[in-house]
Scaffold this active site. Structure first.
Site, mmCIF file in Angstrom:
data_model
loop_
_atom_site.group_PDB
_atom_site.id
_atom_site.type_symbol
_atom_site.label_atom_id
_atom_site.label_comp_id
_atom_site.label_asym_id
_atom_site.label_seq_id
_atom_site.Cartn_x
_atom_site.Cartn_y
_atom_site.Cartn_z
ATOM 1 N N ASP A 52 -3.417 -5.502 -4.832
ATOM 2 C CA ASP A 52 -2.453 -6.325 -5.703
ATOM 3 C C ASP A 52 -3.181 -7.532 -6.233
ATOM 4 O O ASP A 52 -4.181 -8.019 -5.354
ATOM 5 C CB ASP A 52 -1.187 -6.592 -4.863
ATOM 6 C CG ASP A 52 -0.156 -5.464 -4.723
ATOM 7 O OD1 ASP A 52 -0.224 -4.595 -5.598
ATOM 8 O OD2 ASP A 52 0.687 -5.727 -3.633
ATOM 9 N N ASP A 57 3.135 -1.463 -10.195
ATOM 10 C CA ASP A 57 4.522 -2.087 -9.687
ATOM 11 C C ASP A 57 5.341 -2.433 -10.772
ATOM 12 O O ASP A 57 6.507 -2.201 -10.724
ATOM 13 C CB ASP A 57 4.163 -3.171 -8.628
ATOM 14 C CG ASP A 57 3.438 -2.809 -7.252
ATOM 15 O OD1 ASP A 57 3.380 -1.599 -7.019
ATOM 16 O OD2 ASP A 57 2.811 -3.918 -6.737
#
Length: 171
Positions: A123, A141
């Site tokens: 991330d 995401d």
């Protein structure tokens, strides 16, 4: 007669491929250019910050001991397979649902590759205000969330689902 790939939602599978490659290329760039927890400030409210997510969205189950990696792998494979089957059965003209399904598939497969290759998801998109940070996320995401919103919109907010039309789904 069954729908061909040109007539079915599979015609939109290129969106899943695009999401997958954009996600993987962005994560490879982060891995090649950032140390863990290193940040690059881009705007007064936005950074690229490399973090590892061992769980799901918002780091759900991230400290569960490792079994969650396999649970999320099974879920990603299962949902991607199910959505691909649904794409095959529905008309290419159902833009909203085809886009939604392919966004979810591309995102699920992007995060799946991370879990299998690294044991975690990379991330790096980091929005914040003052010292409060929204949980870091990635392109996969984002695609999954946008796809989910489109599915909910189709199912609940539009009154009549695209799939309710007679030509929408081949039975």
């Amino acid at each position: 007669m069954p729908l061909t790939w040109k007539d079915s939602g599979l015609r939109w599978y290129w969106v899943a491929v695009l999401v997958f490659f954009a996600d993987q290329l962005s994560k490879q760039w982060v891995l090649a250019n950032f140390d863990l927890h290193e940040s690059l400030n881009l705007l007064p409210f936005f950074n690229f910050t490399y973090v590892r997510n061992y769980g799901a969205a918002f780091s759900f189950l991230s400290d569960a001991g490792g079994w969650q990696r396999w649970l999320f792998t099974i879920v990603a494979v299962g949902f991607s397979t199910l959505l691909t089957v649904w794409l095959r059965k529905q008309s290419a003209s159902l833009l909203k649902l085809n886009l939604a399904y392919t966004l979810v598939i591309g995102g699920a497969l992007g995060n799946l590759v991370d879990r299998l290759m690294h044991g975690f998801v990379v991330d790096f998109i980091d929005f914040f205000w003052a010292k409060s940070h929204y949980p870091a996320f990635n392109i996969a995401d984002s695609a999954i969330c946008i796809g989910a919103v489109l599915i909910i919109w189709d199912a609940f907010l539009s009154g009549k689902s695209e799939t309710d039309s007679a030509e929408g789904v081949k039975k």
